[in-house]
Scaffold this motif. Structure first.
Motif, short mmCIF file in Angstrom:
data_model
loop_
_atom_site.label_atom_id
_atom_site.label_comp_id
_atom_site.label_asym_id
_atom_site.label_seq_id
_atom_site.Cartn_x
_atom_site.Cartn_y
_atom_site.Cartn_z
N ASP A 1 7.32 -2.60 -8.84
CA ASP A 1 6.91 -2.56 -10.25
C ASP A 1 8.11 -2.41 -11.19
O ASP A 1 8.08 -2.90 -12.33
CB ASP A 1 5.92 -1.43 -10.49
CG ASP A 1 4.56 -1.69 -9.88
OD1 ASP A 1 4.30 -2.85 -9.51
OD2 ASP A 1 3.76 -0.73 -9.75
N ARG A 2 9.16 -1.76 -10.70
CA ARG A 2 10.35 -1.55 -11.54
C ARG A 2 11.39 -2.66 -11.32
O ARG A 2 12.53 -2.54 -11.79
CB ARG A 2 10.97 -0.18 -11.22
CG ARG A 2 10.12 1.00 -11.71
CD ARG A 2 10.78 2.33 -11.38
NE ARG A 2 10.76 2.59 -9.94
CZ ARG A 2 11.72 3.24 -9.28
NH1 ARG A 2 12.81 3.65 -9.93
NH2 ARG A 2 11.62 3.45 -7.99
N ASN A 3 11.00 -3.71 -10.61
CA ASN A 3 11.88 -4.86 -10.34
C ASN A 3 13.14 -4.46 -9.58
O ASN A 3 14.20 -5.07 -9.74
CB ASN A 3 12.27 -5.56 -11.65
CG ASN A 3 11.08 -6.20 -12.33
OD1 ASN A 3 10.25 -6.83 -11.69
ND2 ASN A 3 10.99 -6.03 -13.64
N LEU A 4 13.01 -3.45 -8.74
CA LEU A 4 14.12 -3.02 -7.90
C LEU A 4 14.00 -3.57 -6.48
O LEU A 4 14.95 -3.46 -5.70
CB LEU A 4 14.18 -1.49 -7.84
CG LEU A 4 14.37 -0.77 -9.17
CD1 LEU A 4 14.30 0.74 -8.96
CD2 LEU A 4 15.70 -1.16 -9.79
N LEU A 5 12.84 -4.15 -6.17
CA LEU A 5 12.57 -4.60 -4.81
C LEU A 5 11.68 -5.84 -4.86
O LEU A 5 10.74 -5.90 -5.66
CB LEU A 5 11.85 -3.48 -4.03
CG LEU A 5 11.39 -3.79 -2.61
CD1 LEU A 5 12.59 -4.02 -1.69
CD2 LEU A 5 10.53 -2.64 -2.08
N THR A 6 11.98 -6.81 -4.01
CA THR A 6 11.11 -7.99 -3.86
C THR A 6 10.70 -8.13 -2.41
O THR A 6 11.46 -7.81 -1.49
CB THR A 6 11.80 -9.28 -4.33
OG1 THR A 6 13.05 -9.44 -3.61
CG2 THR A 6 12.09 -9.25 -5.81
N LEU A 7 9.46 -8.61 -2.21
CA LEU A 7 8.90 -8.80 -0.88
C LEU A 7 8.85 -10.28 -0.56
O LEU A 7 8.54 -11.11 -1.42
CB LEU A 7 7.50 -8.19 -0.81
CG LEU A 7 7.36 -6.73 -1.28
CD1 LEU A 7 5.91 -6.27 -1.12
CD2 LEU A 7 8.31 -5.81 -0.52
N SER B 1 0.81 -1.22 0.00
CA SER B 1 0.00 0.00 0.00
C SER B 1 0.85 1.27 0.00
O SER B 1 0.32 2.36 -0.25
CB SER B 1 -0.95 0.01 1.21
OG SER B 1 -0.23 0.23 2.43
N PHE B 2 2.16 1.14 0.26
CA PHE B 2 3.04 2.31 0.25
C PHE B 2 3.44 2.62 -1.19
O PHE B 2 4.02 1.76 -1.86
CB PHE B 2 4.28 2.05 1.11
CG PHE B 2 4.02 2.11 2.58
CD1 PHE B 2 4.31 3.25 3.31
CD2 PHE B 2 3.47 1.02 3.25
CE1 PHE B 2 4.07 3.32 4.67
CE2 PHE B 2 3.21 1.07 4.61
CZ PHE B 2 3.51 2.23 5.32
N PRO B 3 3.17 3.82 -1.68
CA PRO B 3 3.48 4.14 -3.08
C PRO B 3 4.93 3.90 -3.47
O PRO B 3 5.22 3.39 -4.56
CB PRO B 3 3.11 5.63 -3.20
CG PRO B 3 2.08 5.84 -2.13
CD PRO B 3 2.49 4.94 -1.01
N PHE B 4 5.87 4.24 -2.59
CA PHE B 4 7.29 4.07 -2.94
C PHE B 4 7.69 2.61 -2.96
O PHE B 4 8.61 2.22 -3.68
CB PHE B 4 8.20 4.90 -2.02
CG PHE B 4 7.95 4.70 -0.55
CD1 PHE B 4 8.54 3.66 0.14
CD2 PHE B 4 7.16 5.60 0.14
CE1 PHE B 4 8.33 3.50 1.50
CE2 PHE B 4 6.93 5.45 1.50
CZ PHE B 4 7.51 4.39 2.18
N VAL B 5 7.02 1.77 -2.17
CA VAL B 5 7.28 0.32 -2.22
C VAL B 5 6.73 -0.25 -3.52
O VAL B 5 7.41 -0.99 -4.23
CB VAL B 5 6.65 -0.40 -1.01
CG1 VAL B 5 6.73 -1.92 -1.18
CG2 VAL B 5 7.35 0.02 0.28
N LYS B 6 5.49 0.09 -3.83
CA LYS B 6 4.87 -0.42 -5.06
C LYS B 6 5.67 0.01 -6.29
O LYS B 6 5.87 -0.79 -7.22
CB LYS B 6 3.44 0.09 -5.18
CG LYS B 6 2.68 -0.47 -6.39
CD LYS B 6 1.26 0.01 -6.43
CE LYS B 6 0.48 -0.67 -7.56
NZ LYS B 6 1.12 -0.50 -8.89
#
Length: 222
Positions: free
Chosen positions: A186-192, A177-182
């Motif tokens: 979306d840019r494949n810079l972060l995985t959860l 829900s955090f815009p900067f996380v999403k």
């Protein structure tokens, strides 16, 4: 000035001295590099503040490896412009937008006291936690949507275990829900990632988005 602070307990002083002699002196150059160059952790971990759960030891981390946030029941609050739960949200913002971590892991565990408090509060068995003055109750209300999913399931023990794992899933949904996380995802810079630790068995269970289940991580045979 604070009027009630005292010197550290003796056992902590002894352990610090042992750390200084055995760990720091051996890696003095590395600590100097960390101090001058700043931190570049590859992963952030949301872990419970339960003293039995040690994410650093569990993943064999060294200083500079993990950016760890510990709170009651390893919860990530939902994105809220009013910043009511500012501590966890501020740490998340810093980790994603400044440190540029590549992974965020939500680490739950068995026999979680915070999750038990949520269960009892939501079932009406702990009215004191429903009071506005209860910090625990207000914090654990983050997990109320998870309780609604398991409230009619099996025995109390079964519900608690499922609710512990729901705490991980609620936190993963809240992360999104955090815009900067999403944006980073979306840019494949972060995985959860989600995980749940059985303390007594020493087994780590990992969450699969495809199956919506936690499965034990296989241990390589010796």
């Amino acid at each position: 000035m604070p009027k009630t602070a005292r010197l550290l307990p003796g056992y902590m002083v002894d352990r610090y001295r042992a750390w200084r002699a055995l760990r720091f002196e051996k890696d003095r150059a590395w600590y100097a590099r960390l101090a001058e160059g700043g931190q570049r952790p590859r992963a952030m971990v949301f872990s419970c503040c339960d003293s039995r759960v040690d994410a650093v030891g569990l993943f064999g981390a060294e200083p500079g490896d993990l950016f760890v946030v510990r709170n009651v029941a390893n919860l990530v609050p939902p994105y809220a412009p009013d910043h009511a739960h500012h501590g966890a949200s501020a740490a998340l913002e810093y980790a994603v937008t400044v440190l540029k971590v590549a992974h965020i892991v939500v680490l739950g565990h068995s026999n979680c006291g915070g999750v038990e408090a949520c269960h009892d509060m939501c079932s009406g068995a702990a009215p004191h936690l429903e009071e506005e003055t209860s910090f625990v109750g207000r914090w654990m209300s983050i997990l109320a949507p998870g309780y609604a999913k398991v409230s009619d399931t099996g025995s109390r023990e079964e519900r608690l275990r499922l609710l512990e794992q729901e705490a991980v899933q609620v936190s993963l949904r809240n992360l999104e829900s955090f815009p900067f996380v999403k944006s980073a995802v979306d840019r494949n810079l972060l995985t959860l990632h989600g995980a749940w630790m059985d303390i007594g068995e020493g087994v780590l269970h990992v969450f699969s988005a495809e199956t919506r289940r936690f499965a034990p991580l296989e241990i390589a045979s010796a």
